[in-house]
Motif scaffolding. Structure first.
Motif, PDB file in Angstrom:
ATOM      1  N   GLY A  57       0.770  -1.239   0.000  1.00 30.43           N
ATOM      2  CA  GLY A  57       0.000   0.000   0.000  1.00 30.43           C
ATOM      3  C   GLY A  57       0.795   1.280   0.000  1.00 30.43           C
ATOM      4  N   GLY A  58       2.099   1.225  -0.245  1.00 34.88           N
ATOM      5  CA  GLY A  58       2.897   2.441  -0.313  1.00 34.88           C
ATOM      6  C   GLY A  58       2.547   3.271  -1.541  1.00 34.88           C
ATOM      7  N   LYS A  59       2.853   4.556  -1.483  1.00 32.55           N
ATOM      8  CA  LYS A  59       2.466   5.460  -2.571  1.00 32.55           C
ATOM      9  C   LYS A  59       3.425   5.409  -3.758  1.00 32.55           C
ATOM     10  CE  LYS A  59       0.129   8.690   0.514  1.00 32.55           C
ATOM     11  NZ  LYS A  59       0.339   7.916   1.744  1.00 32.55           N
ATOM     12  N   ARG A  60       4.602   4.800  -3.575  1.00 31.77           N
ATOM     13  CA  ARG A  60       5.620   4.759  -4.635  1.00 31.77           C
ATOM     14  C   ARG A  60       6.017   6.167  -5.078  1.00 31.77           C
ATOM     15  NH1 ARG A  60       4.371  -0.797  -7.961  1.00 31.77           N
ATOM     16  NH2 ARG A  60       4.589  -2.104  -6.122  1.00 31.77           N
ATOM     17  N   LEU A  61       6.200   7.010  -4.098  1.00 33.79           N
ATOM     18  CA  LEU A  61       6.516   8.408  -4.368  1.00 33.79           C
ATOM     19  C   LEU A  61       7.878   8.560  -5.027  1.00 33.79           C
ATOM     20  CD1 LEU A  61       5.854  11.383  -4.122  1.00 33.79           C
ATOM     21  CD2 LEU A  61       6.652  11.314  -1.748  1.00 33.79           C
ATOM     22  N   ARG A  62       8.859   7.799  -4.572  1.00 29.10           N
ATOM     23  CA  ARG A  62      10.222   7.966  -5.090  1.00 29.10           C
ATOM     24  C   ARG A  62      10.313   7.651  -6.587  1.00 29.10           C
ATOM     25  NH1 ARG A  62       9.525   6.514  -0.227  1.00 29.10           N
ATOM     26  NH2 ARG A  62      10.729   7.312   1.543  1.00 29.10           N
ATOM     27  N   PRO A  63       9.778   6.519  -7.057  1.00 29.48           N
ATOM     28  CA  PRO A  63       9.822   6.290  -8.508  1.00 29.48           C
ATOM     29  C   PRO A  63       9.001   7.312  -9.294  1.00 29.48           C
ATOM     30  CG  PRO A  63       8.562   4.559  -7.424  1.00 29.48           C
ATOM     31  CD  PRO A  63       9.268   5.327  -6.344  1.00 29.48           C
ATOM     32  N   MET A  64       7.907   7.809  -8.695  1.00 25.96           N
ATOM     33  CA  MET A  64       7.141   8.852  -9.377  1.00 25.96           C
ATOM     34  C   MET A  64       7.971  10.120  -9.540  1.00 25.96           C
ATOM     35  SD  MET A  64       3.098   8.640  -8.322  1.00 25.96           S
ATOM     36  CE  MET A  64       3.284   8.649  -6.542  1.00 25.96           C
ATOM     37  N   LEU A  65       8.838  10.408  -8.560  1.00 28.64           N
ATOM     38  CA  LEU A  65       9.724  11.567  -8.689  1.00 28.64           C
ATOM     39  C   LEU A  65      10.663  11.401  -9.878  1.00 28.64           C
ATOM     40  CD1 LEU A  65      10.796  12.337  -5.003  1.00 28.64           C
ATOM     41  CD2 LEU A  65       9.055  13.500  -6.374  1.00 28.64           C
ATOM     42  N   THR A  66      11.181  10.196 -10.069  1.00 35.15           N
ATOM     43  CA  THR A  66      12.068   9.937 -11.205  1.00 35.15           C
ATOM     44  C   THR A  66      11.337  10.162 -12.524  1.00 35.15           C
ATOM     45  OG1 THR A  66      13.396   8.335  -9.950  1.00 35.15           O
ATOM     46  CG2 THR A  66      13.491   8.186 -12.352  1.00 35.15           C
ATOM     47  N   ILE A  67      10.124   9.637 -12.629  1.00 34.21           N
ATOM     48  CA  ILE A  67       9.334   9.799 -13.851  1.00 34.21           C
ATOM     49  C   ILE A  67       9.018  11.271 -14.090  1.00 34.21           C
ATOM     50  CG2 ILE A  67       7.149   9.260 -14.981  1.00 34.21           C
ATOM     51  CD1 ILE A  67       8.999   6.847 -14.789  1.00 34.21           C
ATOM     52  N   ALA A  68       8.501  11.961 -13.072  1.00 32.89           N
ATOM     53  CA  ALA A  68       8.105  13.364 -13.222  1.00 32.89           C
ATOM     54  C   ALA A  68       9.301  14.250 -13.519  1.00 32.89           C
ATOM     55  CB  ALA A  68       7.390  13.848 -11.964  1.00 32.89           C
ATOM     56  N   SER A  69      10.430  13.971 -12.895  1.00 35.90           N
ATOM     57  CA  SER A  69      11.634  14.761 -13.132  1.00 35.90           C
ATOM     58  C   SER A  69      12.110  14.610 -14.575  1.00 35.90           C
ATOM     59  CB  SER A  69      12.736  14.331 -12.159  1.00 35.90           C
ATOM     60  OG  SER A  69      13.930  15.013 -12.421  1.00 35.90           O
ATOM     61  N   ALA A  70      12.058  13.384 -15.090  1.00 34.35           N
ATOM     62  CA  ALA A  70      12.449  13.157 -16.486  1.00 34.35           C
ATOM     63  C   ALA A  70      11.491  13.885 -17.433  1.00 34.35           C
ATOM     64  CB  ALA A  70      12.475  11.662 -16.792  1.00 34.35           C
TER      65      ALA A  70
END
Length: 338
Positions: A57-70
């Motif tokens: 149930g984690g939000k997976r915020l860290r990988p989303m940061l990688t995607i959004a930053s790219a």
């Protein structure tokens, strides 16, 4: 309500990660598929343990940061998907190792892997996930991105050892604690954000901006977690409130309350954190002292300062939906208190 009153202006989607979820959704679907593939193994226990934590149930915020930053830097390849999956595996491995070190029984309301399969299996599966993460990084073919993420992995491990050495010592200073958070938590946030402009060949200034954004966000995120443990809800925190106290974790509110306390209060903190006298009655007294000395407000104030720094860093990006999503994450982080 907390306000970030940033020089670059508030995000219109204050306090929500919906924008970053929306903008990263297509790529995160591919990330999730890759994660399942990376967790595969003929050794049955490996995908079983990996799936237990990955699906918790984690939000997976860290990988989303990688995607959004790219995306914020105009990247159009698929390397960001592989690096995002690697970032999530690094984070998942860290959680497995953390729960063993902290002897945690619950994470996000579920039994930890160590309580189901034991410490040895948890540590070894964490090592497997790290290996898969680095294998996937190599496939991207960017030595710079590999350097950023591998350095972060070493820094995180260093922070873990540092925290272990400082654990349950009330002599821990605010500066030492923030240095541990910088290593344990902020380093992965920073690396996750920095690899985006690297993939897009956006130049050194963009790298520095996103690194500063991720680091400041990570520091703010952890300090808000520290506040939530004594003044929030289990739903906002993602674990039981008071767990830090029960585990003898010395966090910033504790450090500030200890420093402001009289001799009797200092003796209480030593007995609770160093001596293990941390039952529910002691937790109630600790929370009362933390509030009386303004330690929660002071900690939240520092979190807001780091939030401002993250705002300034991301505010240097061209105005795009991806930038607005990144700014919205800062607001979400701080606004979890409400």
């Amino acid at each position: 309500m907390v306000s970030l009153a940033s020089p670059v202006g508030r995000s219109e989607t204050r306090g929500s990660i919906d924008p970053i979820i929306a903008i990263t959704k297509p790529d995160m679907g591919r990330v999730n598929e890759l994660i399942l593939k990376m967790a595969g193994s003929n050794v049955e226990l490996i995908p079983e343990i990996a799936d237990h934590l990955i699906s918790s149930g984690g939000k997976r915020l860290r990988p989303m940061l990688t995607i959004a930053s790219a995306l914020a830097h105009g990247y159009s390849g698929d390397g960001h998907v592989k690096l995002a999956a690697s970032v999530e595996f690094m984070h998942t491995a860290t959680l497995l190792h953390d729960d063993v070190v902290d002897e945690s029984d619950l994470r996000r309301g579920k039994k930890t892997a160590r309580t189901i399969w034991g410490n040895q299996a948890s540590v070894l599966v964490g090592d497997f996930l790290l290996g898969q993460a680095f294998k996937t990084m190599v496939e991207v073919g960017s030595l710079t991105a590999l350097d950023i993420l591998s350095t972060a992995s070493a820094v995180i491990a260093e922070g873990e050892v540092w925290q272990l050495a400082a654990a349950k010592h009330m002599t821990t200073s605010e500066a030492d604690y923030l240095a541990v958070v910088d290593a344990k938590t902020a380093a992965l946030f920073a690396a996750a954000a920095e690899v985006g402009p690297v993939l897009a060949d956006a130049g050194p200034e963009a790298r520095v901006a996103m690194r500063d954004y991720g680091r400041s966000l990570g520091l703010a995120f952890q300090l808000v977690d520290d506040v939530l443990d004594y003044g929030g809800t289990s739903a906002a925190l993602g674990k039981n409130t008071g767990d830090d106290f029960r585990e003898g974790k010395i966090t910033l509110p504790v450090i500030l309350a200890y420093q402001a306390g009289d001799e009797a209060e200092k003796r209480f903190w030593q007995e609770a954190m160093e001596g293990g006298q941390n039952d529910d009655e002691a937790l109630a007294r600790a929370t009362q002292m933390i509030r009386r000395h303004g330690a929660l407000d002071a900690t939240l104030g520092k979190a807001r300062d780091f939030g401002e720094a993250a705002y300034r860093a991301a505010g240097s990006l061209p105005p795009t939906p991806a930038r607005e999503a990144l700014l919205g994450v800062v607001d979400f982080c701080i606004d979890r208190m409400h």
